[in-house]
Write a protein that holds these residues in place. Structure first.
Motif, mmCIF file in Angstrom:
data_model
loop_
_atom_site.group_PDB
_atom_site.id
_atom_site.type_symbol
_atom_site.label_atom_id
_atom_site.label_comp_id
_atom_site.label_asym_id
_atom_site.label_seq_id
_atom_site.Cartn_x
_atom_site.Cartn_y
_atom_site.Cartn_z
ATOM 1 N N GLY A 98 3.138 -77.219 -1.687
ATOM 2 C CA GLY A 98 2.019 -77.946 -1.097
ATOM 3 C C GLY A 98 2.458 -78.947 -0.050
ATOM 4 N N LEU A 99 3.548 -79.644 -0.309
ATOM 5 C CA LEU A 99 4.070 -80.591 0.684
ATOM 6 C C LEU A 99 4.499 -79.859 1.958
ATOM 7 N N GLY A 100 5.205 -78.751 1.784
ATOM 8 C CA GLY A 100 5.625 -77.971 2.949
ATOM 9 C C GLY A 100 4.451 -77.445 3.741
ATOM 10 N N TRP A 101 3.427 -76.983 3.039
ATOM 11 C CA TRP A 101 2.226 -76.466 3.700
ATOM 12 C C TRP A 101 1.509 -77.598 4.431
ATOM 13 N N GLY A 102 1.399 -78.738 3.776
ATOM 14 C CA GLY A 102 0.714 -79.867 4.393
ATOM 15 C C GLY A 102 1.449 -80.433 5.590
ATOM 16 N N ILE A 103 2.777 -80.449 5.534
ATOM 17 C CA ILE A 103 3.566 -80.980 6.648
ATOM 18 C C ILE A 103 3.552 -80.026 7.838
ATOM 19 N N SER A 104 3.718 -78.737 7.566
ATOM 20 C CA SER A 104 3.844 -77.766 8.651
ATOM 21 C C SER A 104 2.516 -77.145 9.063
ATOM 22 N N GLY A 105 1.560 -77.095 8.132
ATOM 23 C CA GLY A 105 0.287 -76.442 8.425
ATOM 24 C C GLY A 105 0.362 -74.932 8.339
ATOM 25 N N ILE A 106 1.427 -74.424 7.764
ATOM 26 C CA ILE A 106 1.581 -72.970 7.679
ATOM 27 C C ILE A 106 2.201 -72.611 6.333
ATOM 28 N N CYS A 107 1.802 -71.464 5.811
ATOM 29 C CA CYS A 107 2.407 -70.976 4.574
ATOM 30 C C CYS A 107 3.044 -69.610 4.866
ATOM 31 N N PRO A 108 3.763 -69.042 3.919
ATOM 32 C CA PRO A 108 4.568 -67.847 4.209
ATOM 33 C C PRO A 108 3.819 -66.664 4.825
ATOM 34 N N GLY A 109 2.642 -66.329 4.329
ATOM 35 C CA GLY A 109 1.912 -65.183 4.883
ATOM 36 C C GLY A 109 1.605 -65.348 6.363
ATOM 37 N N PRO A 110 0.931 -66.437 6.745
ATOM 38 C CA PRO A 110 0.684 -66.652 8.171
ATOM 39 C C PRO A 110 1.960 -66.794 8.990
ATOM 40 N N ALA A 111 3.022 -67.351 8.407
ATOM 41 C CA ALA A 111 4.282 -67.471 9.150
ATOM 42 C C ALA A 111 4.809 -66.093 9.520
ATOM 43 N N ILE A 112 4.771 -65.169 8.570
ATOM 44 C CA ILE A 112 5.242 -63.814 8.856
ATOM 45 C C ILE A 112 4.342 -63.148 9.893
ATOM 46 N N ALA A 113 3.031 -63.361 9.775
ATOM 47 C CA ALA A 113 2.107 -62.805 10.773
ATOM 48 C C ALA A 113 2.376 -63.412 12.151
ATOM 49 N N ASN A 114 2.815 -64.667 12.191
ATOM 50 C CA ASN A 114 3.097 -65.345 13.461
ATOM 51 C C ASN A 114 4.397 -64.902 14.118
ATOM 52 N N LEU A 115 5.239 -64.155 13.403
ATOM 53 C CA LEU A 115 6.496 -63.704 14.004
ATOM 54 C C LEU A 115 6.266 -62.894 15.266
ATOM 55 N N SER A 116 5.154 -62.190 15.334
ATOM 56 C CA SER A 116 4.870 -61.361 16.507
ATOM 57 C C SER A 116 4.685 -62.190 17.766
ATOM 58 N N GLY A 117 4.368 -63.481 17.616
ATOM 59 C CA GLY A 117 4.193 -64.353 18.773
ATOM 60 C C GLY A 117 5.492 -64.852 19.365
#
Length: 137
Positions: free
Chosen positions: A93-112
């Motif tokens: 939760g702290l990591g998600w709150g600090i970064s605004g991203i969690c693992p699923g969206p991060a992997i989806a964002n790799l294409s960018g």
């Protein structure tokens, strides 16, 4: 066949995350900012996901003896809430709150090809490896 189904599900998940805007950290952070400029759009995405999940889950529990492409259902066997679960949830939760991203969206964002996302993925993998080392010692 399981790999093909997993690939199709993952592509669908990534497309859904991208269309809904959940790959944008600012949208996620705005959802978490309940005392400021709160954006409820993430709640609508979650409700949409639950609207699809709940009927399928209930169907699997009442009408199906096994999945279509597997020998048995892979359901959790533990239901206790222990110290490692709570600590892991807080850190996640702290990591998600600090970064605004969690693992699923991060992997989806790799294409960018965004270097911030690559940094997040590397940090996430290091954290997973470190947690696994601590857990097994």
């Amino acid at each position: 066949m399981n790999l093909i189904i997993a690939l199709i599900a993952g592509i669908g998940f990534g497309i859904g995350l991208t269309i809904s805007g959940m790959v944008e950290p600012l949208i996620v952070l705005a959802f978490l900012d309940v005392a400021g400029a709160w954006d409820p759009s993430l709640a609508f995405v979650m409700c949409g996901a639950l609207a699809v999940f709940i009927p399928g889950y209930l169907l699997s529990k009442t009408k199906m003896s096994k999945p279509i492409f597997a020998a048995s259902f892979s359901l959790p066997t533990r239901s206790d809430i222990d110290k490692p679960l709570l600590i892991g949830a807080v850190i996640f939760g702290l990591g998600w709150g600090i970064s605004g991203i969690c693992p699923g969206p991060a992997i989806a964002n790799l294409s960018g090809m965004d270097e911030k996302i690559f940094g997040f993925i590397i940090a996430m993998l290091v954290g997973m490896i470190a947690a696994n080392k601590v857990k097994t010692t």
